[in-house]
Design a protein around this motif. Structure first.
Motif, PDB file in Angstrom:
ATOM      1  N   ASP A 147      -3.741 -10.557 -10.343  1.00  0.00           N
ATOM      2  CA  ASP A 147      -5.122 -10.304 -10.758  1.00  0.00           C
ATOM      3  C   ASP A 147      -6.100 -11.161  -9.957  1.00  0.00           C
ATOM      4  O   ASP A 147      -7.166 -10.696  -9.554  1.00  0.00           O
ATOM      5  CB  ASP A 147      -5.291 -10.596 -12.261  1.00  0.00           C
ATOM      6  CG  ASP A 147      -4.549  -9.580 -13.122  1.00  0.00           C
ATOM      7  OD1 ASP A 147      -4.177  -8.507 -12.589  1.00  0.00           O
ATOM      8  OD2 ASP A 147      -4.315  -9.861 -14.317  1.00  0.00           O
ATOM      9  N   ARG A 148      -5.727 -12.403  -9.738  1.00  0.00           N
ATOM     10  CA  ARG A 148      -6.590 -13.325  -9.004  1.00  0.00           C
ATOM     11  C   ARG A 148      -6.855 -12.820  -7.581  1.00  0.00           C
ATOM     12  O   ARG A 148      -7.914 -13.050  -7.018  1.00  0.00           O
ATOM     13  CB  ARG A 148      -5.913 -14.701  -8.955  1.00  0.00           C
ATOM     14  CG  ARG A 148      -6.840 -15.858  -8.623  1.00  0.00           C
ATOM     15  CD  ARG A 148      -6.065 -17.165  -8.515  1.00  0.00           C
ATOM     16  NE  ARG A 148      -5.389 -17.514  -9.750  1.00  0.00           N
ATOM     17  CZ  ARG A 148      -4.225 -18.197  -9.813  1.00  0.00           C
ATOM     18  NH1 ARG A 148      -3.605 -18.568  -8.717  1.00  0.00           N
ATOM     19  NH2 ARG A 148      -3.684 -18.478 -10.982  1.00  0.00           N
ATOM     20  N   HIS A 149      -5.875 -12.104  -7.007  1.00  0.00           N
ATOM     21  CA  HIS A 149      -5.997 -11.675  -5.620  1.00  0.00           C
ATOM     22  C   HIS A 149      -6.187 -10.163  -5.477  1.00  0.00           C
ATOM     23  O   HIS A 149      -6.146  -9.636  -4.363  1.00  0.00           O
ATOM     24  CB  HIS A 149      -4.759 -12.117  -4.829  1.00  0.00           C
ATOM     25  CG  HIS A 149      -4.623 -13.606  -4.739  1.00  0.00           C
ATOM     26  ND1 HIS A 149      -5.197 -14.359  -3.720  1.00  0.00           N
ATOM     27  CD2 HIS A 149      -4.022 -14.490  -5.562  1.00  0.00           C
ATOM     28  CE1 HIS A 149      -4.927 -15.638  -3.928  1.00  0.00           C
ATOM     29  NE2 HIS A 149      -4.212 -15.746  -5.035  1.00  0.00           N
ATOM     30  N   GLY A 150      -6.368  -9.481  -6.584  1.00  0.00           N
ATOM     31  CA  GLY A 150      -6.585  -8.025  -6.517  1.00  0.00           C
ATOM     32  C   GLY A 150      -5.375  -7.260  -6.000  1.00  0.00           C
ATOM     33  O   GLY A 150      -5.521  -6.324  -5.206  1.00  0.00           O
ATOM     34  N   LEU A 151      -4.198  -7.642  -6.438  1.00  0.00           N
ATOM     35  CA  LEU A 151      -2.969  -6.974  -5.975  1.00  0.00           C
ATOM     36  C   LEU A 151      -2.335  -6.177  -7.118  1.00  0.00           C
ATOM     37  O   LEU A 151      -2.484  -6.522  -8.285  1.00  0.00           O
ATOM     38  CB  LEU A 151      -1.954  -8.023  -5.488  1.00  0.00           C
ATOM     39  CG  LEU A 151      -2.444  -9.003  -4.417  1.00  0.00           C
ATOM     40  CD1 LEU A 151      -1.362 -10.054  -4.147  1.00  0.00           C
ATOM     41  CD2 LEU A 151      -2.795  -8.257  -3.133  1.00  0.00           C
ATOM     42  N   TYR A 152      -1.620  -5.116  -6.749  1.00  0.00           N
ATOM     43  CA  TYR A 152      -0.837  -4.373  -7.737  1.00  0.00           C
ATOM     44  C   TYR A 152       0.493  -5.075  -7.994  1.00  0.00           C
ATOM     45  O   TYR A 152       1.060  -5.677  -7.074  1.00  0.00           O
ATOM     46  CB  TYR A 152      -0.496  -2.977  -7.216  1.00  0.00           C
ATOM     47  CG  TYR A 152      -1.684  -2.074  -7.002  1.00  0.00           C
ATOM     48  CD1 TYR A 152      -2.430  -1.608  -8.073  1.00  0.00           C
ATOM     49  CD2 TYR A 152      -2.026  -1.652  -5.717  1.00  0.00           C
ATOM     50  CE1 TYR A 152      -3.499  -0.749  -7.870  1.00  0.00           C
ATOM     51  CE2 TYR A 152      -3.083  -0.797  -5.502  1.00  0.00           C
ATOM     52  CZ  TYR A 152      -3.824  -0.356  -6.587  1.00  0.00           C
ATOM     53  OH  TYR A 152      -4.869   0.499  -6.379  1.00  0.00           O
ATOM     54  N   VAL A 153       1.005  -4.935  -9.202  1.00  0.00           N
ATOM     55  CA  VAL A 153       2.378  -5.341  -9.487  1.00  0.00           C
ATOM     56  C   VAL A 153       3.189  -4.084  -9.787  1.00  0.00           C
ATOM     57  O   VAL A 153       2.854  -3.324 -10.694  1.00  0.00           O
ATOM     58  CB  VAL A 153       2.461  -6.310 -10.683  1.00  0.00           C
ATOM     59  CG1 VAL A 153       3.916  -6.627 -11.026  1.00  0.00           C
ATOM     60  CG2 VAL A 153       1.685  -7.596 -10.388  1.00  0.00           C
ATOM     61  N   ILE A 154       4.208  -3.853  -8.986  1.00  0.00           N
ATOM     62  CA  ILE A 154       5.135  -2.732  -9.213  1.00  0.00           C
ATOM     63  C   ILE A 154       6.502  -3.346  -9.489  1.00  0.00           C
ATOM     64  O   ILE A 154       7.034  -4.076  -8.657  1.00  0.00           O
ATOM     65  CB  ILE A 154       5.225  -1.826  -7.961  1.00  0.00           C
ATOM     66  CG1 ILE A 154       3.845  -1.300  -7.586  1.00  0.00           C
ATOM     67  CG2 ILE A 154       6.212  -0.679  -8.200  1.00  0.00           C
ATOM     68  CD1 ILE A 154       3.765  -0.836  -6.146  1.00  0.00           C
ATOM     69  N   GLU A 155       7.039  -3.061 -10.663  1.00  0.00           N
ATOM     70  CA  GLU A 155       8.329  -3.654 -11.011  1.00  0.00           C
ATOM     71  C   GLU A 155       9.482  -2.859 -10.408  1.00  0.00           C
ATOM     72  O   GLU A 155       9.562  -1.645 -10.616  1.00  0.00           O
ATOM     73  CB  GLU A 155       8.531  -3.642 -12.538  1.00  0.00           C
ATOM     74  CG  GLU A 155       7.526  -4.429 -13.330  1.00  0.00           C
ATOM     75  CD  GLU A 155       7.676  -4.118 -14.820  1.00  0.00           C
ATOM     76  OE1 GLU A 155       6.759  -3.486 -15.390  1.00  0.00           O
ATOM     77  OE2 GLU A 155       8.710  -4.495 -15.405  1.00  0.00           O
TER      78      GLU A 155
END
Ligand code: PLP
Length: 363
Positions: A147-155
């Motif tokens: 969130d801090r870096h504007g990235l997606y998390v894909i598990e």
């Protein structure tokens, strides 16, 4: 005694009957490609994972590709992932056109969130944690950094269906979760299968196009893709097996607890974090003289499995990472060993394994 690592025969007569009935139903109705069982399975799977949607695909490997493609992650982009996983994780990223960036692991064999920020570049688009062995990664920390870096998390939740933290299940943490449903996994079909789960209806629609040649409304191709559809017969088998999943997980956890009590101190055993429910796709120890132990067990009829003997950036295809940056992973790959822990094992078989691991370290 012979202790098998895995036994894929279907010998429970009730289960066999259910599978045969499901297959016959499909032969009767004839809707063999994306038949009604696919939608039914997707509905049940989403409900199980606690997500709004599930999209059945052909394998866990292709699920990773589909998820990245759904977010338009590709050429010129970087995806930060763990260094210890089945190489399918890195391949999913590479086939989407992006570059995997490998970081070190924690002592519990999952991605170390503390290594993420140093690996972020202007090209980074996503983080792909892997719930290795069926144990959840530190999802809260990972999401905070994302969130801090504007990235997606894909598990990459391929090995971890049903793993929980505080009641929240694998696949529900990131924007999408990718599952493998191959026969070796905790929930397995009688052939290849996988799924992507998500809460997002727009991603659902996009994934449906991605899984069949980028087609919208059957006729209009909006982007290049491939055939990644789940098989209808496998979906029907999975509907029936999903009903047994909680029982399978409970049995695996019981076996793991038995091993943990008996082997703690002799080898490093996989401990559970507070609030977590691990599913033990593999029961992975870290052991001194691992190869000696493997041979000792094998001579006594016990099948263990080395998963995996090298980090992903050790593969010729993915070389280039400075291995000095991966001290925990580099040490772990020489020490990991999976003991048989499948739900079909009898307590006597588990005790037989315990007895011989103990004997090995007493000699
Ligand atoms: C099993 C697995 C895959 C690949 O899944 P398939 O269904 O075999 O294609 C990918 N990543 C991880 C971590 C896995 O355990």
């Amino acid at each position: 005694m012979e202790v098998r690592f895995l036994d894929l025969r279907v010998n429970d007569p009730d289960e066999r009957k259910e599978i045969m009935t499901a297959v016959e139903r499909i032969l009767d109705h004839g809707r063999i490609l994306l038949g009604p069982e696919v939608e039914e399975f997707e509905h049940e799977l989403a409900q199980y994972c606690g997500t709004n949607h599930a999209i059945g695909v052909g394998s866990g490997s292709i699920a990773l590709f589909c998820a990245l493609k759904a977010l338009d992650i590709g050429h010129g982009d970087e995806v930060i992932t763990t260094s210890l996983s089945f190489v399918g994780t890195a391949n999913g990223i590479a086939l989407a056109g992006a570059t995997p960036v490998f970081i070190d692991i924690r002592d519990d064999l999952t991605m170390d969130p503390q290594r993420i920020e140093a690996a972020i570049s202007p090209r980074t688009k996503a983080i792909m944690p892997v719930h290795f062995t069926g144990k959840l990664c530190q999802m809260e920390e990972i999401q905070t950094i994302a969130d801090r870096h504007g990235l997606y998390v894909i598990e990459d939740a391929a090995p971890a269906i049903g793993a929980e933290r505080d009641g929240k299940r694998a696949g529900k943490f990131g924007i999408m979760g990718c599952l493998s449903l191959n026969p070796m996994k905790v929930l397995g079909a009688c052939g290849e299968a996988g799924a992507v789960v998500t809460d997002d209806p727009i991603l659902r629609e996009k994934l449906e196009a991605i899984r069949y040649n980028g087609l919208i409304g059957r006729e209009r191709c909006e982007f290049a893709s491939t055939n990644a559809r789940i098989d209808t017969i496998q979906s029907a088998i999975l509907i029936s097996r999903l009903k047994r999943l909680e029982g399978i997980i409970a049995r695996r956890r019981k076996i793991a607890a038995r091993y943990n009590t008996a082997l703690k101190g002799l080898v490093q055993v996989p401990e559970e974090a507070p609030g977590c429910r691990d599913v033990y796709y593999t029961y992975t120890i870290q052991a001194d003289d691992r190869d000696g132990l493997t041979n000792y067990l094998s001579e006594r009829g016990i099948e263990s499995k080395l998963q995996h003997p090298s980090l992903m950036p050790h593969h010729p295809q993915y070389q280039g990472t400075d291995l000095k940056q991966l001290p925990v992973g580099s040490r772990a790959v020489n020490r990991v060993l999976c003991l048989p822990a499948n739900e079909k094992l009898a307590d006597q078989e588990v005790d037989y394994v315990i007895e011989h691991v103990q004997a090995f370290y007493k000699n």
